[in-house]
Write an enzyme that holds these catalytic residues in place. Structure first.
Site, PDB file in Angstrom:
ATOM      1  N   GLY A 183       0.793  -1.253  -0.035  1.00 54.02           N
ATOM      2  CA  GLY A 183       0.111  -0.041   0.058  1.00 54.02           C
ATOM      3  C   GLY A 183       0.804   1.120   0.030  1.00 54.02           C
ATOM      4  O   GLY A 183       0.570   2.267  -0.685  1.00 54.02           O
ATOM      5  N   MET A 200       5.065   2.744   1.403  1.00 57.90           N
ATOM      6  CA  MET A 200       6.427   2.372   2.369  1.00 57.90           C
ATOM      7  C   MET A 200       6.858   3.793   3.072  1.00 57.90           C
ATOM      8  O   MET A 200       6.946   4.721   2.612  1.00 57.90           O
ATOM      9  CB  MET A 200       7.217   1.829   1.305  1.00 57.90           C
ATOM     10  N   ASN A 241       9.599   5.063   3.838  1.00 62.52           N
ATOM     11  CA  ASN A 241      11.146   5.435   3.922  1.00 62.52           C
ATOM     12  C   ASN A 241      11.234   6.986   4.314  1.00 62.52           C
ATOM     13  O   ASN A 241      10.242   7.742   4.506  1.00 62.52           O
ATOM     14  CB  ASN A 241      11.272   5.800   2.156  1.00 62.52           C
ATOM     15  N   HIS A 289      -0.563   6.323   8.858  1.00 66.28           N
ATOM     16  CA  HIS A 289       0.105   5.188   9.319  1.00 66.28           C
ATOM     17  C   HIS A 289       1.679   5.012   8.986  1.00 66.28           C
ATOM     18  O   HIS A 289       2.641   4.913   9.689  1.00 66.28           O
ATOM     19  CB  HIS A 289      -0.541   3.629   8.560  1.00 66.28           C
ATOM     20  N   GLU A 290       1.963   5.878   7.595  1.00 66.18           N
ATOM     21  CA  GLU A 290       3.319   5.840   7.062  1.00 66.18           C
ATOM     22  C   GLU A 290       4.192   7.090   8.045  1.00 66.18           C
ATOM     23  O   GLU A 290       5.324   6.830   8.235  1.00 66.18           O
ATOM     24  CB  GLU A 290       3.394   6.184   5.946  1.00 66.18           C
ATOM     25  N   HIS A 320       5.297   5.844  11.447  1.00 66.84           N
ATOM     26  CA  HIS A 320       6.577   5.056  11.339  1.00 66.84           C
ATOM     27  C   HIS A 320       7.625   5.699  11.465  1.00 66.84           C
ATOM     28  O   HIS A 320       8.825   5.430  11.454  1.00 66.84           O
ATOM     29  CB  HIS A 320       6.656   4.116   9.840  1.00 66.84           C
TER      30      HIS A 320
END
Length: 852
Positions: free
Chosen positions: A263, A265, A267, A299-300, A303
């Protein structure tokens, strides 16, 4: 004697540690090749005469080791295929202390969706779990964090944009090459490094708390970037506040990649997305798409702290990264848009995890991961959804304040470093003075979850627990510390009672007085367990549905259906309960009801019985759709729009109502002609599916053309699914033929495969093609681990015992080695589906015949 690197489970020794990468990569976009040169600043901590790096399909050129005034050249460079490493051997021991390694190399773009690959016009990287080694010779394990300074050299093509983790510090052109140098990044694991080069257009830079944010897309999709940009601007300050830490990576770039495995990433500083998870038109996007984009963006960004700033030591704690970001995203989006009720969407994900975790072939949230390939198998519902649900359950037990303080303490203690799960539990325990280690490890360390059986005698309850399996007759002796929250009504009103059930059985006396009018044993549906009530308790709940919260009504339906699957309740009893929901007005509860009834219609009945079931559904829910109508009123709430969408799905898609199809056709004709106002956006998916299912060749041609030309990724996905839905045999065949063409992007092959298996007139013919061309089907994934898993999972759409046996034979002769878990789970689930059909079909038919 075999070298250690010949073992697939080989882990890098810590005798040599990277401290800083200075990397320059030159891309040949026409030839799909690259060359690189880099200096890795090292610390040699122990005696060794070899230096081991990761690298796949990289041809090393000149290599020089430097320490002080000495220079060493390796006597041999040996690739080790099993461990995906390059072993550099020297003729004498390397001196301990600081050193550096100069490396030159060449390589080719990857054909699949990992490493450095070409997605249409865009060159992009995807390195998690362990594919940085496809572009850089590097220490490609998460515990080897280092600083990264990246430079890329590309053609000086006008409009070509280069992005990496850091901001651009210089951009110069000399001759046939343009050199873009990026800001050096703070310590990062290699899987978080990223590079994107393509003809991209970005939103105007906007700053939030001093952090510049931009969202990028291909030029024809640039107008779809605003919503994702706004979601990032809303989430970033809320995350900074929650963690009590500033954002660490200088800037946020978000990029929609035209072909992308996952979905998104995370980075650091350069988040990459599948286009449908970032880009949308708010005027025509269903609310489900808007919520999904907001959740993925958040969500990303979560992270960037939990995963990037504090990183797992090894992939066995991948669940902690993903579970935390899953839970955190819903918490932040709920604070931003409380009207969306996103916790009900969270519960949908939890429900899918409950279904998977009731199989014998499930796995613990935290399990042993021996190598990078096994890490790829961990990206599933247990890791994300069950992990997130357990974190939510723990937060509910500890309270929001102590939980957040524990998170902040964990982030401060392990800043810029690596940590394991027990580090988090220790911080939460210290902040809350509660037995978090006991509670957490019991839930993450063992598979499955409990079924709570509840019996009532006045104000006394008997609670008992045993592990729940969907296969009838299976049992085992696991126990959990279960944080039970009881909600009930008596003469004093509605009350809650909390209880930590540690034993197999316990008795609870409810506070208060008078008759207990009803009791729900999973208040708010926040617990990761199922509940079985005795007969009188269930009847009281069914008679008081309006007193239950929507999440609790959903949970009641889901738990009763699970008991049917496990042979502990009859399908007729479930349908009796379902018949009480004809007046349901909550859209999320209706979606749950329609989902369960769709299973009955598609799997448990055939022929005239199937038609009888459809008419029963239409009788149950059709009046509500008739009353509501297809047209939205001015100022209508999202709740009403979504209720209409659920009813259209029930009456039009599930029950195949003739009037619903007649209502949909002219509206879809106008939509395809360019009238975006012809149909309320939340109805689009169902209406297009209905019309395509009964469509002709002209409609097939129109949808195929729209798929190729419409820039909106959500619209593209809708039309792609529709092309698999035509039930005219000749058009079903045309839909199947598209699978092996470039019309279906690699990222979409598993979605399309499943849609074709859902086509009732084309399914059997398509299943024959799959068996005959299985290797070609698998090859369409490009070897991407997530796609391989989903190819196998798509076979769960098959129905009959013969198809089950054929699936077993296919996977035995041609196993998908990267998807062992998925193979076991799919076969087990399909076996249970077939057995359920054989066991309960007659029961459903008999119940239907008793209906007026």
């Amino acid at each position: 004697m075999a070298h250690l690197t010949e073992d697939k489970n080989f882990r890098l020794p810590r005798t040599v540690l990277p401290r800083r990468y200075l990397s320059t990569v030159t891309l040949n976009l026409d030839e799909h090749t690259f060359s690189g040169s880099q200096t890795i600043e090292l610390e040699v901590t122990g005696a060794t005469d070899e230096l081991i790096l990761h690298g796949i399909a990289l041809q090393l050129g000149k290599v020089t080791f430097r320490a002080g005034s000495s220079q060493l050249t390796p006597t041999s460079i040996q690739p080790a295929q099993q461990s995906e490493t390059l072993v550099l051997r020297f003729d004498k021991p390397l001196p301990t202390g600081t050193a550096s390694l100069d490396v030159e190399w060449t390589g080719r773009f990857t054909e699949g969706l990992r490493g450095l690959y070409l997605a249409g016009k865009v060159a992009a990287t995807q390195f998690e779990a362990a594919d940085a080694r496809r572009l850089f010779p590097c220490f490609d394990e998460p515990s080897f964090k280092a600083r990264w300074a990246i430079t890329v050299r590309i053609p000086p093509t006008p409009g070509l944009v280069a992005l990496s983790n850091g901001a651009i510090v210089s951009d110069t052109t000399e001759g046939t090459l343009r050199t873009v140098k990026f800001q050096e990044m703070d310590v990062l694991s290699s899987y978080l490094i990223a590079l994107v080069v393509g003809p991209l257009v970005g939103t105007a830079e906007e700053k939030v708390n001093g952090v510049p944010v931009r969202t990028w897309a291909l030029p024809e999709k640039a107008h779809l970037a605003r919503f994702g940009q706004d979601a990032a601007l809303a989430a970033l300050p809320r995350l900074q506040d929650y963690f009590g830490l500033p954002y660490a990576y200088g800037k946020v770039d978000q990029v929609g990649i035209p072909d992308f495995e996952a979905g998104a990433m995370e980075n650091a500083g350069l988040i990459t997305y599948r286009e449908v998870a970032l880009l949308l038109d708010p005027a025509s996007a269903p609310l489900s798409v808007q919520k999904r984009v907001a959740e993925v963006v958040t969500h990303e960004l979560a992270h960037q702290w939990f995963g990037n700033w504090v990183t797992m030591v090894w992939w066995d704690d991948l669940w902690l990264n993903e579970a935390f970001a899953t839970w955190m995203a819903f918490k932040i989006v709920d604070a931003w848009r409380p009207d969306w009720r996103v916790w009900l969407d969270f519960d949908s994900g939890k429900a899918a995890a409950l279904h998977l975790d009731a199989l014998k072939s499930t796995h613990p949230i935290r399990g042993e991961v021996r190598n990078a390939s096994e890490a790829g198998e961990s990206f599933d519902l247990i890791t994300y959804e069950k992990g997130g649900a357990v974190l939510r359950m723990i937060e509910g037990f500890l309270g929001e304040g102590p939980f957040r303080e524990g998170i902040r303490q964990y982030m401060r203690t392990h800043a810029r470093g690596n940590a394991v799960a027990d580090d988090l539990w220790g911080a939460l325990g210290a902040a809350s003075s509660q037995p978090v280690v006991e509670l957490a490890n019991a839930w993450i360390g063992q598979s499955g979850y409990p079924l709570l059986s509840v019996k009532q005698d006045g104000r006394k309850l008997t609670l008992s627990q045993r592990r729940f399996y969907t296969e009838p007759g299976v049992s085992s002796g696991e126990r959990w510390p279960v944080p039970v929250v009881l909600r009930f009504a008596d003469s004093g009103g509605v009350r809650e009672h909390r209880f930590l059930l540690r034993d197999e059985q316990a008795t609870v006396t409810l506070e208060g007085s008078g008759e207990v009018k009803w009791l729900f044993a999973n208040a708010g549906s926040t617990g990761f367990y199922r509940v079985a009530y005795d007969g009188p308790m269930l009847e009281k709940l069914a008679a008081n549905l309006s007193a239950l919260a929507p999440a609790e009504r959903i949970s009641l339906l889901a738990d009763r259906w699970a008991l049917v699957r496990s042979g502990q309740s009859s399908a007729a009893d479930f349908l009796e309960l379902a018949s009480r929901f004809g007046g349901e007005e909550d859209d999320a509860v209706l979606e749950e009801l329609v989902g369960r009834l769709s299973y009955v219609e598609s799997r448990l009945v055939d022929g005239e019985d199937q038609e009888r079931f459809r008419r029963w559904v239409e009788k149950l829910l059709g009046p509500a759709l008739t009353k509501l109508g297809w047209e939205s009123a001015a100022g209508e709430s999202d709740r009403v729009k979504l209720r209409r969408a659920a009813l259209v799905r029930a009456v039009g898609v599930l029950a195949r109502g003739g009037q619903a199809l007649a209502d949909a056709r002219p509206r879809i004709t106008k939509v395809l002609a360019g009238d975006k106002t012809a149909l309320e956006p939340n109805l689009l998916d169902s209406a297009v599916h209905m019309v395509a299912r009964a469509g002709d060749a002209a409609l097939f041609d129109t949808l195929l053309e729209k798929l190729k030309t419409d820039p909106d990724p959500a619209t593209q996905r809708r039309y792609l699914s529709a092309l698999a839905s035509f039930e005219n045999p000749a058009l079903a065949q045309r839909g199947q033929d598209l699978f092996f063409t470039e019309t279906v992007k690699m990222q979409d092959v598993t979605i399309y495969l499943g849609s074709l298996l859902g086509n009732r007139t084309g399914r059997d013919a398509w299943w024959k093609v799959i068996q005959e061309r299985w290797k070609d089907v698998v090859a369409r994934t490009g070897g991407a681990p997530m796609l391989l898993r989903r190819v196998v999972e798509a076979l769960g759409a098959l129905r009959t015992r013969q198809q089950l046996e054929e699936t077993k034979a296919l996977l035995q002769v041609h196993p998908v080695n990267e998807a062992h878990q998925a193979m076991a789970q799919t076969l087990e689930r399909l076996s249970q589906d077939v057995a359920l059909r054989e066991r309960t079909g007659a029961d459903v038919v008999a119940w239907l015949k008793r209906q007026p």
